[in-house]
Design an enzyme around this catalytic site. Structure first.
Site, mmCIF file in Angstrom:
data_model
loop_
_atom_site.group_PDB
_atom_site.id
_atom_site.type_symbol
_atom_site.label_atom_id
_atom_site.label_comp_id
_atom_site.label_asym_id
_atom_site.label_seq_id
_atom_site.Cartn_x
_atom_site.Cartn_y
_atom_site.Cartn_z
ATOM 1 N N VAL A 64 4.466 -1.263 3.238
ATOM 2 C CA VAL A 64 4.494 0.004 2.700
ATOM 3 C C VAL A 64 5.306 0.599 1.456
ATOM 4 C CG1 VAL A 64 4.683 2.507 3.450
ATOM 5 C CG2 VAL A 64 3.956 0.701 5.134
ATOM 6 N N LYS A 65 4.691 0.856 0.599
ATOM 7 C CA LYS A 65 5.397 1.612 -0.740
ATOM 8 C C LYS A 65 5.851 2.944 -0.677
ATOM 9 C CE LYS A 65 3.988 0.213 -4.919
ATOM 10 N NZ LYS A 65 3.140 -0.115 -6.065
ATOM 11 N N ILE A 66 7.290 3.043 -0.802
ATOM 12 C CA ILE A 66 7.605 4.347 -0.810
ATOM 13 C C ILE A 66 8.384 4.817 -1.891
ATOM 14 C CG2 ILE A 66 9.521 5.651 0.666
ATOM 15 C CD1 ILE A 66 7.261 5.053 2.234
ATOM 16 N N ALA B 10 0.782 -1.158 -0.116
ATOM 17 C CA ALA B 10 0.082 0.157 0.043
ATOM 18 C C ALA B 10 0.860 1.289 0.069
ATOM 19 C CB ALA B 10 -0.868 0.067 1.251
#
Length: 219
Positions: free
Chosen positions: A86-88, A60
């Site tokens: 977590v997508k960064i 996400a």
């Protein structure tokens, strides 16, 4: 090679899951919008629903661009479900956030990788995954799969645990190339996943088998 499905559409994920082809899921703001998530609450509920189904990593993406804003947003996303990754984005601020989050034990997928050294930097910052976008590179007359091969060599050279997710897959050949390169993961749109299953000779062969069996039954 693990298959992640690249969609936020629950029906597509459920169908692929029933086929035993889902080792994880990747999403992004564009995919979430297409799936009908038009506010934060709807997006978060969809992520939890997907995680409950697949019980596997679900990426996400944060929507902030500064590390001081990315970090609390990422913490909130990670708190939605134990399977959230977590997508960064691959930026200076993204690397700062990746270091902080990885030190806290939050898995990070660094996205929008377009050259191997970016993936190396993300791995050094503690990323659990890096996502080179091969299709978008092919679009501008670069060979996207070369970056995947380079990253796999670099990570093997130095013993990084970071996994390579081949992203921006456009067609079945990309999946074959990713598998031949030894990629850890390919994240595949539902349409391409279905194309992998089908082959015209399979359809012709099945049709012939059924026709032959009908003749046997009539005899």
């Amino acid at each position: 090679m693990k298959f992640f499905i690249d969609t936020a559409d629950f029906d597509e994920i459920q169908e692929a899951y029933r086929l035993g082809l889902v080792d994880g899921v990747t999403t992004n703001p564009t995919l979430c919008s297409k799936a009908g998530c038009h506010d934060i609450a709807g997006f978060q509920e969809q992520i939890k629903r997907i995680c409950d189904l697949v019980q596997a990593p679900v990426s996400a993406e944060v929507l902030n661009t500064q590390s001081e804003d990315m970090v609390p947003e990422a913490r909130k996303l990670a708190s939605l479900h134990e399977q959230v990754v977590v997508k960064i984005p691959m930026t200076v601020e993204g690397l700062k956030a990746t270091r902080i989050l990885s030190n806290e034990g939050i898995r990070v997928n660094v996205t929008l990788i377009f050259q191997a050294v970016q993936g190396l930097l993300a791995a050094k910052a503690g990323a659990a995954y890096v996502s080179p976008f091969i299709g978008r590179l092919d679009d501008i007359n670069h060979t996207g799969m070369e970056i995947v091969e380079q990253l796999l060599t670099i990570f093997d050279n130095y013993g990084f645990d970071t996994e390579v997710i081949v992203a921006s897959i456009r067609h079945p050949l990309h999946v074959l190339q990713a598998a031949l390169a030894g990629a850890d993961i390919a994240t595949i749109p539902y349409k391409v996943l279905m194309q992998l299953i089908r082959h015209p000779l399979t359809d012709i062969g099945l049709e012939k088998f059924m026709a032959d069996w009908q003749r046997v039954q009539r005899s």
